[in-house]
Design an enzyme around this catalytic site. Structure first.
Site, PDB file in Angstrom:
ATOM      1  N   ARG A 159       0.747  -0.826   0.100  1.00 29.05           N
ATOM      2  CA  ARG A 159      -0.080   0.239  -0.212  1.00 29.05           C
ATOM      3  C   ARG A 159       0.852   0.977  -0.150  1.00 29.05           C
ATOM      4  O   ARG A 159       0.590   2.142   0.668  1.00 29.05           O
ATOM      5  CB  ARG A 159      -0.902   0.145   0.963  1.00 29.05           C
ATOM      6  CG  ARG A 159      -1.834  -1.132   1.161  1.00 29.05           C
ATOM      7  CD  ARG A 159      -2.671  -1.177   0.084  1.00 29.05           C
ATOM      8  NE  ARG A 159      -2.224  -1.715  -0.742  1.00 29.05           N
ATOM      9  CZ  ARG A 159      -2.378  -2.949  -1.046  1.00 29.05           C
ATOM     10  NH1 ARG A 159      -2.721  -3.748  -0.196  1.00 29.05           N
ATOM     11  NH2 ARG A 159      -1.698  -3.571  -1.743  1.00 29.05           N
ATOM     12  N   SER A 233     -10.339   0.218   3.308  1.00 34.45           N
ATOM     13  CA  SER A 233      -9.366  -0.272   5.029  1.00 34.45           C
ATOM     14  C   SER A 233      -8.687   1.655   5.406  1.00 34.45           C
ATOM     15  O   SER A 233      -8.446   1.790   4.228  1.00 34.45           O
ATOM     16  CB  SER A 233      -8.458  -1.189   4.224  1.00 34.45           C
ATOM     17  OG  SER A 233      -8.908  -2.027   3.575  1.00 34.45           O
ATOM     18  N   GLU A 329      -4.325   3.831   6.460  1.00 31.73           N
ATOM     19  CA  GLU A 329      -4.349   3.768   5.083  1.00 31.73           C
ATOM     20  C   GLU A 329      -4.210   5.445   3.867  1.00 31.73           C
ATOM     21  O   GLU A 329      -3.778   5.024   3.532  1.00 31.73           O
ATOM     22  CB  GLU A 329      -4.966   2.889   4.566  1.00 31.73           C
ATOM     23  CG  GLU A 329      -4.531   2.281   3.036  1.00 31.73           C
ATOM     24  CD  GLU A 329      -5.084   0.691   2.363  1.00 31.73           C
ATOM     25  OE1 GLU A 329      -5.383  -0.253   2.822  1.00 31.73           O
ATOM     26  OE2 GLU A 329      -6.039   1.486   1.992  1.00 31.73           O
TER      27      GLU A 329
HETATM   28  C1  LIG Z   1     -14.685   0.462  -0.643  1.00 30.61           C
HETATM   29  C2  LIG Z   1     -13.916   0.369  -0.103  1.00 30.61           C
HETATM   30  C3  LIG Z   1     -12.529  -0.552  -0.515  1.00 30.61           C
HETATM   31  C4  LIG Z   1     -11.500  -0.513  -0.503  1.00 30.61           C
HETATM   32  N1  LIG Z   1     -11.087  -1.373  -1.354  1.00 30.61           N
HETATM   33  C5  LIG Z   1      -9.947  -1.269  -1.571  1.00 30.61           C
HETATM   34  C6  LIG Z   1      -8.652  -2.205  -1.711  1.00 30.61           C
HETATM   35  O1  LIG Z   1      -9.221  -3.341  -1.407  1.00 30.61           O
HETATM   36  N2  LIG Z   1      -7.904  -2.541  -2.096  1.00 30.61           N
HETATM   37  C7  LIG Z   1      -7.058  -1.370  -1.896  1.00 30.61           C
HETATM   38  O2  LIG Z   1      -5.340  -1.452  -2.544  1.00 30.61           O
HETATM   39  N3  LIG Z   1      -7.600  -0.027  -2.549  1.00 30.61           N
HETATM   40  C8  LIG Z   1      -9.213  -0.419  -1.593  1.00 30.61           C
HETATM   41  N4  LIG Z   1      -9.594   1.502  -1.520  1.00 30.61           N
HETATM   42  C9  LIG Z   1      -8.773   2.638  -1.546  1.00 30.61           C
HETATM   43  C10 LIG Z   1      -9.539   2.877  -3.111  1.00 30.61           C
HETATM   44  O3  LIG Z   1     -10.308   2.198  -4.002  1.00 30.61           O
HETATM   45  C11 LIG Z   1      -8.011   2.290  -3.767  1.00 30.61           C
HETATM   46  O4  LIG Z   1      -6.823   3.097  -2.898  1.00 30.61           O
HETATM   47  C12 LIG Z   1      -8.247   3.654  -5.296  1.00 30.61           C
HETATM   48  O5  LIG Z   1      -6.828   3.049  -5.807  1.00 30.61           O
HETATM   49  C13 LIG Z   1      -8.603   4.875  -5.080  1.00 30.61           C
HETATM   50  O6  LIG Z   1      -8.980   5.478  -6.409  1.00 30.61           O
HETATM   51  P1  LIG Z   1      -9.236   6.929  -5.931  1.00 30.61           P
HETATM   52  O7  LIG Z   1      -9.448   7.799  -7.628  1.00 30.61           O
HETATM   53  O8  LIG Z   1     -10.850   7.191  -5.049  1.00 30.61           O
HETATM   54  O9  LIG Z   1      -8.657   8.272  -4.565  1.00 30.61           O
HETATM   55  P2  LIG Z   1      -8.627   9.176  -3.914  1.00 30.61           P
HETATM   56  O10 LIG Z   1      -9.069   9.364  -3.741  1.00 30.61           O
HETATM   57  O11 LIG Z   1      -9.355  10.618  -5.327  1.00 30.61           O
HETATM   58  O12 LIG Z   1      -6.710   9.991  -3.789  1.00 30.61           O
HETATM   59  C14 LIG Z   1      -6.085   9.040  -3.004  1.00 30.61           C
HETATM   60  C15 LIG Z   1      -4.814   9.623  -3.529  1.00 30.61           C
HETATM   61  O13 LIG Z   1      -4.568   9.367  -4.688  1.00 30.61           O
HETATM   62  C16 LIG Z   1      -4.103  10.665  -4.925  1.00 30.61           C
HETATM   63  N5  LIG Z   1      -4.031  10.591  -6.992  1.00 30.61           N
HETATM   64  C17 LIG Z   1      -5.547  10.313  -7.119  1.00 30.61           C
HETATM   65  N6  LIG Z   1      -4.990  10.017  -8.271  1.00 30.61           N
HETATM   66  C18 LIG Z   1      -3.864  10.614  -8.985  1.00 30.61           C
HETATM   67  C19 LIG Z   1      -3.268  11.580  -9.682  1.00 30.61           C
HETATM   68  N7  LIG Z   1      -4.612  11.222 -11.078  1.00 30.61           N
HETATM   69  N8  LIG Z   1      -1.997  11.775  -9.736  1.00 30.61           N
HETATM   70  C20 LIG Z   1      -1.317  11.861  -8.849  1.00 30.61           C
HETATM   71  N9  LIG Z   1      -2.076  11.346  -7.585  1.00 30.61           N
HETATM   72  C21 LIG Z   1      -3.601  10.431  -7.477  1.00 30.61           C
HETATM   73  C22 LIG Z   1      -5.160  11.652  -4.266  1.00 30.61           C
HETATM   74  O14 LIG Z   1      -3.344  13.132  -4.478  1.00 30.61           O
HETATM   75  C23 LIG Z   1      -4.902  10.939  -2.778  1.00 30.61           C
HETATM   76  O15 LIG Z   1      -3.661  11.347  -2.047  1.00 30.61           O
HETATM   77  C24 LIG Z   1     -10.858   1.139  -1.154  1.00 30.61           C
HETATM   78  C25 LIG Z   1     -12.090   1.837  -1.420  1.00 30.61           C
HETATM   79  C26 LIG Z   1     -13.116   2.277  -0.878  1.00 30.61           C
HETATM   80  C27 LIG Z   1     -13.856   2.810  -0.173  1.00 30.61           C
END
Ligand SMILES: Cc1cc2nc3c(=O)[nH]c(=O)nc-3n(C[C@H](O)[C@H](O)[C@H](O)COP(=O)(O)OP(=O)(O)OC[C@H]3O[C@@H](n4cnc5c(N)ncnc54)[C@H](O)[C@@H]3O)c2cc1C
Length: 333
Positions: A159, A233, A329
């Site tokens: 992670r 998480s 996380e």
């Molecule tokens: C119900 C649920 C289940 C989940 N299960 C998992 C799992 O099984 N495994 C797992 O690893 N994660 C899991 N996650 C966490 C999440 O889904 C992932 O980390 C996902 O990749 C986040 O994507 P996002 O676009 O929503 O990022 P955001 O929440 O919008 O951003 C997260 C971080 O990434 C940065 N960021 C986002 N996009 C960019 C970009 N294009 N360039 C540079 N920085 C960027 C942001 O600045 C921030 O620091 C879960 C979340 C939820 C709500």
């Protein structure tokens, strides 16, 4: 370029925190990205890149520019797949399966955008992004220069990546490249997946079978974000020494653990939280999910203070019981 002021982000973070950005902009191409970065530079504002908001926790309103890179387009050429940062992750997974490629099936139904996947090297059910990652394109927030990061540049870990550490908030990822396989060997490292394959009596599972199984397990285990806001998480699974594990096992013989590198063990944070008596614990509108102790849920108008208090309550209870310091996380701002 349409920069909006005092923009409400409550619909743009899956926890549903009611907070504002001083400025907000969505960009769909490189020209508008450069312009948006210049806008922030000229006014000396910090920039926060926001994808689907599913892995982010705010501690208050954001005083700078929140920028969503909405770059689109998926290209598939034999095993090489590239996708714009703004594409939905799960849709990309299904798209690759439809194209006869495997590698992403265990990562089905992870919320969020493609551009965020490398940030914490998303992982689930025995697979991690780094195993299929080739390279990414990004633009530097401060200088506006474009660059390519190969896999070895990204310093992927559990992670974690360089973008969550040394290069935190330095780059906007615009496109991600993956190498997938036309030949399939299923990843069945997780007991839940193995049991489901056996229960359904699938002798030779196809990637689509594993994707469907992972989707069903996730729907059963995790609270639905559309019903109860959450960010998945809330803590990482801590990695502890074998001595520390042995010590805890003297009191808790049933302590689950998975072997990690260098005589260390990964312990499920959910188990620690539950055994510290924190499952169901509430702080205002924030609660430790009854369904899964690793998930904080919004049970109604949770504030940033509620989340901060709950984080403190859970962390100190786990520390008091087990001497383990939990690490949050999601990205926190
Ligand atoms: C119900 C649920 C289940 C989940 N299960 C998992 C799992 O099984 N495994 C797992 O690893 N994660 C899991 N996650 C966490 C999440 O889904 C992932 O980390 C996902 O990749 C986040 O994507 P996002 O676009 O929503 O990022 P955001 O929440 O919008 O951003 C997260 C971080 O990434 C940065 N960021 C986002 N996009 C960019 C970009 N294009 N360039 C540079 N920085 C960027 C942001 O600045 C921030 O620091 C879960 C979340 C939820 C709500």
């Amino acid at each position: 370029l349409r920069v909006q002021e005092n923009y409400n982000l409550s619909g743009l973070n899956t926890f549903g925190l009611d907070i504002k950005a001083r400025y907000f902009v969505r960009v769909q191409d490189k020209e508008s990205l450069y312009e948006a970065l210049e806008f922030a530079r000229d006014r000396q504002h910090t920039v926060l890149v926001l994808g689907g908001g599913s892995n982010i926790v705010f501690s208050g309103d954001y005083g700078g520019l929140v920028l969503t890179p909405d770059f689109r387009g998926v290209d598939i050429a034999r095993g090489e797949v590239s996708a714009g940062a703004g594409e939905n992750w799960h849709r990309l997974v299904r798209h690759t399966l439809d194209a006869g490629l495997s590698g992403l099936e265990n990562l089905s139904l992870i919320p969020g955008h493609v551009g965020a996947a490398p940030i914490q090297n998303i992982g689930a059910y025995g697979q991690e992004l780094e195993n299929v990652f080739l390279k990414l394109e990004a633009t530097n927030i401060r200088t506006g220069e474009d660059a390519i990061f190969q896999k070895s540049d990204c310093e992927f870990g559990y992670r974690a990546s360089i973008f969550k550490n040394n290069f935190r908030d330095c780059w906007v990822i615009t496109r991600v490249y993956l190498t997938l396989s036309e030949v399939y060997s299923p990843i069945l490292a997780y007991k839940d997946v193995q049991e489901e394959v056996a229960r359904l009596q699938i002798d030779d599972p196809a990637p689509e079978n594993i994707s469907d199984i992972v989707i069903a397990i996730r729907r059963r285990k995790l609270p639905d974000v559309s019903v109860q806001g959450n960010v998945g998480s809330f803590f990482k699974n801590p990695i502890i020494s074998s001595e520390q594990r042995d010590k805890i096992q003297q009191e808790y013989a049933d302590l689950p653990s998975r072997h990690a590198e260098d005589h260390q063990y990964k312990i499920p944070a959910a188990w620690l939280i539950e055994h510290a008596g924190m499952k169901g614990m509430e702080s205002g509108g924030a609660m430790v999910s009854e369904q899964h102790a690793l998930v904080f849920v919004n049970i109604g108008s949770a504030t940033v203070t509620d989340v901060a208090r709950l984080t403190e309550l859970v962390s100190s209870a786990v520390h008091k019981h087990f001497g383990i310091q939990l690490e949050i996380e999601p990205a926190h701002y």
